[in-house]
Design an enzyme around this catalytic site. Structure first.
Site, mmCIF file in Angstrom:
data_model
loop_
_atom_site.group_PDB
_atom_site.id
_atom_site.type_symbol
_atom_site.label_atom_id
_atom_site.label_comp_id
_atom_site.label_asym_id
_atom_site.label_seq_id
_atom_site.Cartn_x
_atom_site.Cartn_y
_atom_site.Cartn_z
ATOM 1 C CD GLU A 55 -1.248 -2.315 2.162
ATOM 2 O OE1 GLU A 55 -1.899 -2.845 3.184
ATOM 3 O OE2 GLU A 55 0.005 -2.674 2.097
ATOM 4 N N GLY A 284 8.151 -40.931 4.441
ATOM 5 C CA GLY A 284 6.920 -41.773 4.835
ATOM 6 C C GLY A 284 6.478 -41.375 6.381
#
Length: 344
Positions: A55, A284
């Protein structure tokens, strides 16, 4: 017509936000445009933590033209003082007439604050324009902020028949794929492997070279990512690169720790994005624990039969839902990258 124009301007802000890549971490990616008389008079995006917010950059470029204009921003403007002053202060001082933002901020310090502050100054606030697109910009930031855990990216290199190790070869994939992995590393705060990888490969786990996340962003350099090792026995070679090179102070070892404990500790150290490069057991374990947010899989055009080593059998992991899957080529290898919706 107004809604269509709102979406047009917000769409420009979304594309601006994407330019930052991963250089804003741990801050969110944000883009902003200032519109007056149906013309963009200022635009900007947040480049890195500590730099001006989107902004502020857009308002700076708009200058005096910001008075009476509309501000479009992908994320709710900040209303508290952090490394930089609140964006709401700059918005009020600029003379902006209306603020339109896409996604709300999940940071409790800012959530809902901008609307209240700006309304007291007679600045109209509209929210939710292109909300889904704006939220997707910062899925990792939202996860890190709300879950208080890093966004976990699992990188796997495997053969066409699913093996992670090919007898007689150090690398499964080719040079282009391995170069892409350096870019992955540059976009993360830590790299994690298992003890077996340290014993067999003696890796350095560093970012080699510097990379631009975008044409307008700075080169990514400075401190190397944390190097993280998980181990059950704690038996690691003392002469390993991780413990004796110039980045040895950036090495962390977790022994007999649950995945949740590891991730929470990394969060406390400021790790917002974690790249997992460890072998089959590590991959895993994370899959089974449901801690993988994104997967990057490189498939090499190789078939090895039963001579290789693949992922351990994990009930149900293949049933996870994938979204936003993107395929690309890295030399002769195929790369599949997607986000996981979670275990079903």
């Amino acid at each position: 017509m107004r809604i269509r124009l709102d979406e047009k301007w917000m769409g420009i802000a979304v594309e601006l936000a994407k330019r930052a890549g991963n250089s804003t971490r741990p801050n969110p990616r944000v883009g902003a445009v200032v519109v007056k008389n149906k013309k963009v008079v200022g635009e900007g995006f947040h480049r890195k933590a500590g730099d001006a917010h989107a902004e502020v950059e857009a308002l700076r470029k708009a200058g005096v033209k910001a008075k009476g204009a509309d501000l479009y921003v992908t994320l709710e403007p900040c209303s508290t003082h952090g490394r930089t002053p609140p964006c709401t202060d700059r918005i009020v001082a600029s003379g902006i007439r209306e603020v339109i933002y896409g996604a709300g901020d999940v940071d409790r310090r800012n959530a809902g604050g901008a609307g209240r502050i700006l309304a007291r100054k007679n600045i109209r606030v509209v929210k939710g324009i292109l909300r889904e697109e704006c939220e997707k910009l910062n899925e990792d930031y939202r996860h890190w902020t709300t879950k208080k855990e890093p966004w976990v990216i699992l990188k796997l290199a495997m053969t066409l028949d699913g093996y992670l190790v090919v007898p007689g070869r150090r690398w499964v994939t080719g040079v282009p794929a391995r170069a892409e992995v350096q870019k992955l590393r540059a976009g993360c705060d830590a790299i994690l492997v298992g003890a077996e990888t340290v014993r067999k490969d003696n890796p350095q786990l560093i970012v080699r070279g510097t990379f631009r996340h975008s044409a307008e962003s700075r080169n990514v350099g400075g401190a190397q990512p944390w190097r993280v090792v998980v181990t059950r026995s704690g038996k690691l070679p003392k002469g390993a690169n991780l413990f004796r090179d110039r980045n040895k102070e950036r090495t962390l070892v977790y022994r007999k720790k649950r995945w949740l404990d590891v991730l929470k500790d990394l969060y406390r150290r400021g790790v917002s994005r974690l790249l997992v490069e460890g072998g089959a057991e590590v991959a895993g374990g994370l899959i089974k624990a449901g801690k993988v947010n994104e997967a990057v899989i490189y498939l090499a055009p190789i078939l090895v039969g039963e001579r290789g080593k693949g992922l351990p059998k994990i009930d149900g992991w293949a049933d996870w839902g994938w979204c936003e899957v993107v395929s690309s080529c890295a030399g002769e290898d195929l790369c599949l990258r997607g986000k996981l919706e979670g275990e079903k």
